[in-house]
Design a protein around this motif. Structure first.
Motif, short mmCIF file in Angstrom:
data_model
loop_
_atom_site.label_atom_id
_atom_site.label_comp_id
_atom_site.label_asym_id
_atom_site.label_seq_id
_atom_site.Cartn_x
_atom_site.Cartn_y
_atom_site.Cartn_z
N LEU A 1 0.77 -1.19 0.12
CA LEU A 1 -0.03 0.06 0.14
C LEU A 1 0.99 1.30 -0.19
O LEU A 1 0.45 2.13 -0.73
CB LEU A 1 -0.85 -0.03 1.31
CG LEU A 1 -2.03 -1.17 1.42
CD1 LEU A 1 -2.96 -0.90 2.41
CD2 LEU A 1 -2.96 -1.05 0.11
N ILE A 2 1.87 1.29 0.84
CA ILE A 2 2.96 2.42 0.72
C ILE A 2 3.72 2.61 -0.33
O ILE A 2 3.64 3.74 -1.00
CB ILE A 2 3.73 2.24 2.08
CG1 ILE A 2 3.21 2.43 3.61
CG2 ILE A 2 5.05 3.15 1.88
CD1 ILE A 2 2.61 3.65 3.73
N ASP B 1 -4.59 5.02 -1.42
CA ASP B 1 -5.29 5.53 -0.35
C ASP B 1 -5.89 4.73 0.17
O ASP B 1 -7.27 4.94 0.43
CB ASP B 1 -6.25 6.67 -1.11
CG ASP B 1 -6.65 7.81 0.18
OD1 ASP B 1 -6.19 7.82 1.31
OD2 ASP B 1 -7.64 8.44 -0.13
N ILE B 2 -5.64 3.93 1.39
CA ILE B 2 -6.17 3.05 2.15
C ILE B 2 -5.69 3.08 3.59
O ILE B 2 -4.48 2.59 3.58
CB ILE B 2 -6.14 1.47 1.63
CG1 ILE B 2 -6.64 1.45 0.18
CG2 ILE B 2 -6.70 0.56 2.49
CD1 ILE B 2 -6.53 0.02 -0.54
N ASN B 3 -6.30 3.35 4.51
CA ASN B 3 -5.79 3.38 5.78
C ASN B 3 -6.20 2.12 6.56
O ASN B 3 -7.48 2.22 7.04
CB ASN B 3 -6.36 4.83 6.39
CG ASN B 3 -5.96 5.80 6.09
OD1 ASN B 3 -4.67 6.16 5.60
ND2 ASN B 3 -6.68 6.76 5.98
N LEU B 4 -5.10 1.26 6.80
CA LEU B 4 -5.43 0.10 7.34
C LEU B 4 -5.78 0.19 8.76
O LEU B 4 -6.05 -0.81 9.47
CB LEU B 4 -4.16 -0.80 7.31
CG LEU B 4 -3.99 -1.52 5.94
CD1 LEU B 4 -2.56 -2.24 5.79
CD2 LEU B 4 -5.29 -2.21 5.46
N ASN C 1 -11.44 -1.40 7.77
CA ASN C 1 -10.27 -1.82 6.75
C ASN C 1 -9.54 -3.04 7.73
O ASN C 1 -9.09 -3.95 6.92
CB ASN C 1 -9.26 -0.68 6.23
CG ASN C 1 -9.93 -0.02 5.10
OD1 ASN C 1 -10.76 -0.13 4.52
ND2 ASN C 1 -9.28 1.43 5.14
N ILE C 2 -9.62 -2.76 8.96
CA ILE C 2 -9.03 -4.04 9.81
C ILE C 2 -9.50 -5.20 9.41
O ILE C 2 -9.11 -6.32 9.34
CB ILE C 2 -9.00 -3.55 11.39
CG1 ILE C 2 -7.95 -2.45 11.68
CG2 ILE C 2 -8.49 -4.50 12.21
CD1 ILE C 2 -8.04 -1.95 12.81
N ASP D 1 -11.08 -4.07 -2.53
CA ASP D 1 -12.33 -3.11 -2.77
C ASP D 1 -12.13 -1.97 -1.85
O ASP D 1 -13.02 -1.76 -0.97
CB ASP D 1 -13.60 -4.12 -2.33
CG ASP D 1 -14.75 -3.36 -2.55
OD1 ASP D 1 -14.93 -2.38 -3.39
OD2 ASP D 1 -15.80 -3.56 -2.13
N PRO D 2 -11.41 -1.09 -2.09
CA PRO D 2 -10.91 0.11 -1.16
C PRO D 2 -12.26 0.99 -1.26
O PRO D 2 -12.39 1.68 -0.19
CB PRO D 2 -9.93 0.63 -1.76
CG PRO D 2 -9.64 0.30 -3.17
CD PRO D 2 -10.20 -1.21 -2.99
#
Length: 341
Positions: free
Chosen positions: A234-235, A240-243, A248-249, A326-327
């Motif tokens: 992701l990085i 643009d996905i905040n785990l 998202n967790i 599926d963000p």
């Protein structure tokens, strides 16, 4: 005795002595009691092996909790030799220290049980009504909450009643770490409706979990490595996905549990039991989830021609972030059960 630095260098080189990262601290008492611990461990293993013969590998389970940081990354990266300060990106610094808890169940036959227990940290120990409505839901996870993000005695009872009992056969053996949570289950054991099932809980001796608990021996490490690799992806691609967000967790743990449940990784879990000493025959070598799902992934996803970041352990398709994670919550989360060799 006085030695020159060159002599020390040659001595270390000759005997292959190098600097290594310390990954475990022990006390003097643990060293002194090492033989006693080993004896207790061997005695426990023999007891469990007898149970496996009597009721079969499918009915002997191990379960334990493990803490996961909200954001996890690999601890190493590339840099120039001699660099004193190595920095890397993270989505949130707080997420690197705050955590949640998972508690999986694996059988001696190499199967990961469903659902997976997840304990999230909430200020009041519960979700608010507005949050509850927006939470992501999946059949292979059960999400509970506590003020610490850790398993409590009350949650341990709920885990036993809502996850363990409904998903085990008439007779089963549970290997459980000797802890306060086990004491809570034992205290209420006679009052819990076991639905006519016979459950034999065996306490893993204190101080031996790193030796004879399958989840500690070889399950949590591949799980955390998988999560670290996904976070690094992701990085790397600046998605643009905040785990560290609740949904998202839940989504990534749903996907990890689904992928690890693939028949492809049965021998991975069996190896954990073999390495712990409960199984005599060494299972065939199994490719790790990180290697199969990330290292051997194709570069482009055929359906949308976007960058492929993941290879499914079930259907073996390589896919992009949209079709895997599926963000945008469009309903395309890749929950797969179509196994292809």
């Amino acid at each position: 005795f006085f030695s020159l630095s060159k002599w020390i260098y040659n001595f270390k080189r000759r005997h292959c002595i190098v600097s290594r990262k310390i990954n475990k601290f022990v006390t003097q008492s643990q060293i002194a009691n090492k033989e006693e611990l080993r004896g207790n461990a061997n005695e426990f293993v023999e007891k469990v092996k007898t149970k496996i013969v009597l009721i079969g590998e499918d009915n002997v389970y191990n379960s334990d909790q493990s803490g996961f940081n909200l954001e996890m990354h690999a601890g190493r990266t590339l840099s120039f030799k001699g660099t004193l300060k190595v920095e890397t990106l993270a989505q949130s610094l707080n997420s690197l220290t705050h955590s949640y808890t998972i508690q999986p169940i694996i059988s001696a036959s190499g199967h990961l049980m469903s659902p997976l227990l997840i304990v999230l940290k909430e200020k009041d120990g519960k979700f608010g009504p507005k949050i509850e409505k927006k939470l992501y839901k999946a059949n292979n996870i059960l999400v509970l909450t506590s003020t610490s993000g850790k398993l409590t005695s009350e949650l341990a009872i709920r885990w036993f009643e809502q996850i363990y009992l409904p998903n085990t056969n008439e007779k089963s053996v549970l290997l459980f770490l000797e802890s306060l949570y086990l004491l809570s289950i034992e205290k209420k054991f006679n009052t819990i409706d076991k639905r006519g099932k016979e459950v034999n809980i065996l306490k893993i001796p204190a101080g031996t979990t790193g030796i004879i608990q399958p989840l500690d021996v070889y399950t949590f490490r591949p799980w955390k490595n998988f999560l670290k690799r996904f976070s690094d992806v992701l990085i790397r691609y600046n998605y643009d996905i905040n785990l560290h967000l609740r949904n998202n967790i839940k989504k990534i743990l749903t996907l990890i549990h689904n992928q690890f449940s693939s028949l492809r990784f049965v021998n991975l879990f069996k190896y954990a039991w073999y390495k712990s000493g409960y199984i005599e025959e060494k299972p065939p070598k199994c490719e790790t989830p990180v290697n199969f799902c990330f290292t051997n992934c194709e570069t482009i996803y055929d359906c949308c021609h976007d960058i492929a970041i993941f290879r499914c352990a079930w259907c073996t398709k390589s896919m992009c972030i949209q079709h895997f994670f599926d963000p945008n919550n469009s309903g395309s989360l890749h929950y797969c059960t179509n196994y292809q060799q």
